[in-house]
Structure formats: C-alpha cells, structure tokens
Write an enzyme that holds these catalytic residues in place. Structure first.
Site, short mmCIF file in Angstrom:
data_model
loop_
_atom_site.label_atom_id
_atom_site.label_comp_id
_atom_site.label_asym_id
_atom_site.label_seq_id
_atom_site.Cartn_x
_atom_site.Cartn_y
_atom_site.Cartn_z
CG ASP A 196 -12.66 64.50 -13.21
OD1 ASP A 196 -13.72 63.92 -13.51
OD2 ASP A 196 -12.57 65.73 -13.10
CG HIS A 235 -15.72 70.75 -20.71
ND1 HIS A 235 -15.80 71.99 -20.13
CD2 HIS A 235 -14.58 70.19 -20.24
CE1 HIS A 235 -14.76 72.17 -19.33
NE2 HIS A 235 -14.00 71.09 -19.38
CD GLU A 284 -14.01 71.46 -14.84
OE1 GLU A 284 -13.80 70.27 -14.60
OE2 GLU A 284 -13.30 72.15 -15.62
CD GLU A 316 -16.15 66.37 -13.62
OE1 GLU A 316 -15.99 65.15 -13.40
OE2 GLU A 316 -15.21 67.18 -13.72
CG ASP A 325 -13.05 68.86 -11.25
OD1 ASP A 325 -12.33 68.95 -10.25
OD2 ASP A 325 -12.61 68.79 -12.42
NE ARG A 356 -12.42 76.74 -15.02
CZ ARG A 356 -12.63 75.44 -15.20
NH1 ARG A 356 -11.63 74.62 -15.43
NH2 ARG A 356 -13.85 74.96 -15.16
CD GLN A 407 -7.75 73.92 -15.22
OE1 GLN A 407 -8.68 74.47 -14.62
NE2 GLN A 407 -7.95 72.97 -16.10
CE1 TYR A 427 -2.32 74.58 -19.50
CE2 TYR A 427 -2.88 72.32 -20.01
CZ TYR A 427 -2.64 73.60 -20.42
OH TYR A 427 -2.71 73.91 -21.75
CE LYS A 466 -9.70 70.83 -13.21
NZ LYS A 466 -11.07 70.92 -13.76
CB THR A 480 -13.85 66.61 -5.66
OG1 THR A 480 -12.62 66.96 -6.29
CG2 THR A 480 -14.81 66.04 -6.70
CB THR A 508 -16.94 69.82 -17.63
OG1 THR A 508 -15.94 70.04 -16.65
CG2 THR A 508 -18.00 70.90 -17.55
CD GLU A 551 -17.64 74.48 -21.07
OE1 GLU A 551 -18.07 73.90 -22.07
OE2 GLU A 551 -17.66 73.96 -19.92
#
Lengths: 432, 432
Positions: free
Chosen positions: B131, B138, B203, B205, B237, B241, B244, B248, B257, B261, B365, B379
């Site tokens: 990815d 984004h 997300e 994509e 995706d 959050r 994450q 991360y 993630k 998918t 994204t 967002e």
C-alpha cells in the site's frame, strides 16, 4: 520437562554414522526441509548427519502413516505444517525409530541422499512474511541513536511491535545479495540521490513458520499459540541503512529491507527444541505485566528459546588469504526476546488477521545486552562511528562487495544432545 | 490520444442489450474478473452489461486465440496478467468484435451468464500486497494532526512512500467487516486496554495489479512501468484508528489495517482507461522534479487517472427506514495523486525487489483538496471533532456496527462512452 520423550534420549544413536556427534543434525534433531537432486523435483526430507532422508520415498515404501502421504509427498511443507503438533510428534517418533533401530536399516537406507549432492529450497510457499521487533536490546540500541534518554517508545512493553515484510523476496541460504540501489540523502545534502546503498547491513533473527493458522475474523488464544508454530529457522533481514533512514517515515521500512530476506533451509521443530526451553526473562521492576490476552503461565515458564546464535564474516580478502571467518557476535536468543513466539502469534491474530500454514514470522534483530552479542553492524560499529577491525588489517562499518556473512545457531542444555540449525549465508555482489 | 482504437468507438454497441448505456460495463469497458455459478469452479469472465461472458467456455468453443487457453482457462488471472499489454489489447479487440458484431451472437450467446446468478471471487492469487501513500491531500490532512505547520515530511516529494500490507486478508467486495479488537490507549489512560476498536474507519483507494513483473535483483525502468500494470480496481483499506495511533511507532501500521482489505471484483484494464488519461498534475512552484529514475515525459503527459471516485454510507437505521445511501465524498483520482501508478511500480522495484504477476498495489487514500472529496472519516469528521450528520438524525465520527460502506468509480471524458468500476462494499459486524 514436558515434551521430553525417547526421541531426546542422549543414548539414542543412529545407524547413519555421520549423525552421531554431528554438531547440527544428530538423531535428536530431525529437522524438515525441501531438497532436490540433479535438478529433479523438490521433495520433503529430514536431515540426519550428512544425509537427507527422502520422506516422499519413505511414504512410497509404506514406511510412514498412509494418511501423511499427501502432505509429505508434496514439494513443500505447507500442508504438513497445517497438520499440527500431534502429527508432528508422531512423525518425529517414527523417524527416530526408523533411523535408530538397526532392524530398519535395510528398508530405509535406499532412501538416503548425500546432502552434498542436494540443492535446498525454501521449505514452503510463504504466503505472508511478517517481521517483529521483540529484541529489546536491539530496539534500545536503535532508539538511543534518536532518543538517548528515552530509547524505547511507550508502546514497546505493551505491544509486540511488528510490520509486514515482502514474501516474494524471501530466499533460502546461499542466495547472492545484490547490493540494492535506492534514494539516500546525507544530512548535509539538499536533496537525495539514487544509487547503490553505502550502508548495507545484516540483521540476525530467528524465523518461525505458522502451523494450522486461523480463519479471518477469529483469534488465536495465547494458550493455543505454541501449537501454532510449526518450526524455526535462522533469518537474515538484510538492510540498507541509508535507504532506511530516508524512506522510513511515516510508514516504516520498505525498500531498505525488501530486496532480500535469507533463511536457513532446515526447519527445527518445536519438538526438537523442547529440551532447550527456558522461562521467559523476568521483566525488570517497573515494567508492566503482559495484558491478559498475551499472558499464559505455561508460556512464561517455557516460552524462552535457549538458542545460541553466532554471526561470522568472511571478506573477499580474508577468503583469498585463506583466513577463517571472523566471529562478529555470539549470544542467546532467550535473553534477547522481550516477547515469546507464542505472544507474537497471539498478538498477530488478535484483531482477526488470518495466519496461514507456512506464513513466515521473524523475531526482529536479536542482540544481547552485552557488546559481544549485537545482531547488526549498525550496532557493532555504532552507526559507522566505530569500525570493526578484521584479521588481515581490514576494517568494516558496513558490508563491502564480496563479503560473505553466515548466521548459525546451536542449542545446548544439560542432559541433552546438542542440536544445531545449520547455517544461513549470503555473499554481497556489486549493484547491477 | 494514444491507445484509442475502434474498441473505444462511441458508436459501437453490443448485441447484449443491457450493455448499451450501462453505467459501468458498456462494450467500451470489458473488465476481467473471476466468477462462479452455483458453487462451481471459479472461471475467468468479462463483464458486459448485466451479463458475464465465460472466457474459459469461449476458449473451449475455439473463439479465442488458442495460445491464450492455458491462461484464460484457469481459475485466476495471474497467468493472464503475466502475458502483457500486447495480448491484453488483442483480447480486448477480439471481445469487442465478438460482442458487437451480430454475426457472432449465435456462437457467443450460450457462454453468457447472468451476473445476478454469479458469485465473484478475488481476480487472482495475491502474492504480495503493498500500500502506498501517494494521496498528497490525505497525507497533508493526516500530517496536520501531528505537525500543523509542516504536515508533509521532507521525503514525501522525493519518495513515493509505501509499505507492505497483508495479502491473506484481501477479500472481494461484500466480505463482512468484523470489527477488530486490539490494544488502544486514550491519552489520559495510564495503560492500554484490549477490546473492540472504537474508531473504525475506511480509506478510499485505487488498487492495481502487477503484470509480468521482474526478477529479484533487477529493476523496472520508468518507461516500461506502465506496461507492467495489468489493471485497476477499487480498494478499501479498512482502518482502526485507535489501534493505529497506539501501535504504529516506529514500524508503521500493522493490526490497525491487516484485519481486512476489500477490493472490487472487476479489473479495469489500462486499455479501457486510455480515453480517460490526463497529464500528471503540475507540481507547485518550489516542489522538486522527480529524480531521473522516476521521470518519464510520457508518464508525465498521461499518468493521471481521470477516475471519479464516490463513497456512500448506509446505516442500519437508514436501511430500515428505506432511505438511500448518503454520499460522503466525491472526487477525482488524478488530482489526488502526487505520484503516478508507473512511478509507484518503478520505485517499488528500484532496489531489485521482485514484483510478481497479480501482486496488488494500493495507491493510498485519495482525498481531493476540497472538503467534499475526502477519502476517510478521520478526515471528514476531523478525527471525531466534527461528526457528520446523516439523514434520519444520525451522526457519525467513525463506523458503527451495521453500517454499510460502498466505494464506486466512473470515468467520463468528452467523446468517450463513460465506464465504471462497479462497486466495493462492506458491512460492519460487531466484534466477536
């Protein structure tokens, strides 16, 4: 100790004479791998001394449980790994009997191949490869370069940190290491350049293979996680430090790592490792306990891997001069790992991510707390500030073209016959 | 425009009547996918209106080039993707002829399946899934949450940033989204907890599939990269959050993630997209030029993807009330992407990493510069600070159980018949 049976009896010897006293593959080891002879089809075999026993042929001769034939007769270990620990133990006991009892020699001996004539392959198709970061001394050493006072991030002692690696570029020991090209930017430069890496490094890791796995949306309880590990190998996570330093924010290492990952060809089973298990290291005062989903008393008691790791370097000049490889580090895996392999497996599936038979998981670099047990040149040479001196008046901060690196591992415990992993090697070739 | 031939002729119609005026699959599209009927074997087919043309059956009937039978007669598109653009174009022209010329109707019609009776599968075995993060708006929006004055990191405009994702959990549209569990820690809490994600997001994509690929240790020059893309799809995706945010650092997103998918089932070919190509957006003053290995005039001239993306949400309550889905965003892919698909491919292989036929690559994204074109709830709701209002007096900052999300895409250009991607949907189920 649990898991110890007649297959570990130190008095047991094999009629394959090269096995007795063999540093890696005595009859107490019996690791699985995939080999071929004279460019023939890949087959599953077991290492015994200097020989390989052809398990497909053994199935064909009716010497193994018929139900195992589809898995053991295939060209990769994926299906066998999915069979689980009960079959793994039954196969081990049967092979130990076949290879120790002289009465079986006549029937079994025709299915032995000299390993010198065999080519080794990846033991299985690797669907996904995930690399973790459980070597706490490595994480501390790396963190110190960025945050001298606070090297470990706040999540480290709660989360077995991991990330996805590249499955397509995992290769078996012996694959040449073509020096990667990539973007690298020195601190004083205004813009990056694209060119061959100037800071090519290795990372000493253990790898392990997933057994049966789990369905998407389900988890693997910690008490079941050890049974999900089909076996172990050595893993070299070749790394281009200059590419890594420029690319890795904010999504982690990518091209710095995915040009090649090398693994040793023989899969050391959990059954073979049973005598070498240790308790997990005691967490220092002030460290949190693992969260309940990662805590299992049995794992705490024997999740430690008593595996002695060694890294050796042979440069082109040393090779020409007839010098032996220079040992860069020696250390014990159990003291390096903050999280056990079982904790890694449970964490990986804790969100419902599906693990599949033959998936490869790396521990991350295993450095010990001592300076003699560091698992990468970045650590040994302090990021290039303290080059190491080699026999023949050479120095190294990172790997030069022509350098050959070898990882090896042995297990030693009182009352047990020592076993080894074989080796994982790679020689650096110039960028193309 | 290059790549425009009789298959794009707006006057061309199909004897499959549902194709004419079809929003997604007129005869100018001809996307490839893998379907089955009544739990039968998966087969390669092409979407035409409301029907699917069975390419294995077409091969069997001698209506396609015999040399294509092994690839098109298999149950996945990997081998076909490896054939490359010349064969892709030849197949497109042949299918367009077969489906437009009434003289072929008698021979071809028996091999049509109603798509309502078909189950769609992943179009190919995905060896590796990578990815990227090329959606600059984004990346800027996310970066602002951490660094308001300097949202983009210094490498962003030099490096097409990417990381490896999980191949095993890529599923075709329709797969339920089981809410993942994981470690999450609120800023005020002393320690993390393990439990169901409270900030489940999507997300938006685009995905694309690798064609022939490259051998380990070799690279893909930018001028050849476009020919290495076998086709495009929509990609969601799914992202947790809260997981994450805690996990991360320092190696990137992982369990946030890899629980799922989703991709749309139909592979839109580069040949079908030819009329909708645009120049890459002009880089703002002060931005660096791409390094030479990433720069190709042809790619600059037509590397932009003129694809209109749309995201719609249907909550359980809206569904019960008979309300239509609520559109969350609309935007154009070409304005969102700082790097082209060709640049992504070349960069990915620039260190010698081997790409393989059927590997899946996500763009990252795709948010536009406008607030109406944002590609994630993080967002749109400003990280939960500005919940969106839905028909039926509901509000959302992140996804609730029962929410169904649908990505869709259309291509519109003057003088061309519009084509679509179909959709990529998923409904959220409670954590197990």
């Amino acid at each position: 100790m649990t898991g110890i049976d007649e297959t570990h009896d130190p008095a047991r010897q094999s009629w394959v004479e090269s096995a007795n006293g063999h540093p890696d593959f005595p009859i107490q080891n019996l690791p699985l791998g995939v080999f071929s002879v004279a460019k023939g089809e890949p087959r599953i075999g077991v290492a015994i001394g200097e020989m390989i026993l052809d398990l497909k042929a053994l199935c064909g001769a009716g010497l193994l449980d018929k139900q195992w034939s589809p898995a053991l007769g295939s060209g990769s270990l994926n299906a066998w790994f999915a069979q689980g620990p009960a079959d793994a133990l039954a196969l081990r006991r049967r092979l130990s009997e076949l290879l120790s009892n002289d009465g079986n020699r006549h029937a079994v001996e025709p299915h032995l191949v000299n390993s010198a004539n065999a080519e080794m392959h990846l033991p299985c198709r690797i669907g996904d490869y995930t690399d973790f970061y459980v070597g706490i001394h490595h994480a501390t050493n790396v963190g110190k370069q960025f945050r001298p006072d606070n090297p470990l991030l706040p999540n480290y002692k709660y989360v077995p940190i991991g990330y996805h690696g590249r499955a397509s570029s995992v290769r078996v020991s012996g694959e040449p290491v073509v020096r990667p090209k990539g973007q690298r930017k020195s601190p004083e430069a205004e813009a990056p350049e694209y060119g061959p890496s100037r800071r090519l490094d290795y990372e000493l890791e253990l790898g392990f293979f997933v057994g049966k796995g789990n369905e998407l949306g389900t988890t693997i309880p910690i008490a079941e996680a050890a049974g999900q590990i089909a076996g172990y190998c050595l893993l070299n996570d070749w790394s281009a430090r200059d590419i890594q330093g420029w690319e890795y924010q904010p999504l982690g290492p990518f091209l710095a790592k995915n040009f090649l990952t090398s693994i040793s060809p023989w899969v050391i089973t959990p059954e073979a490792l049973a005598p070498f298990r240790k308790p997990m290291p005691t967490r220092p005062d002030g460290d949190p306990e693992p969260l309940p989903y990662l805590f299992d008393p049995s794992d705490q008691a024997k999740g430690g891997l008593g595996i002695q790791l060694e890294v050796a370097l042979l440069t082109a000049k040393m090779r020409e001069a007839g010098l032996p490889p220079h040992v860069l580090s020696r250390g014990d895996a159990s003291s390096a790992m903050y999280w056990s392999a079982a904790q890694i497996v449970t964490h990986h599936a804790s969100n419902g991510c599906n693990l599949q038979p033959g998936d490869l998981i790396g521990t991350g670099t295993l450095s010990t707390a001592q300076s003699t047990g560091l698992g990468s040149l970045m650590e040994i040479s302090a990021g290039g500030k303290a080059p190491i001196e080699l026999p023949g008046a050479e120095k190294r901060s990172f790997l030069d073209d022509g350098d050959e690196l070898t990882l090896s591992a042995r297990c030693v415990a009182e009352g047990a016959v020592p076993i080894g992993f074989g080796s994982c090697t790679g020689r650096v070739l110039p960028a193309t």
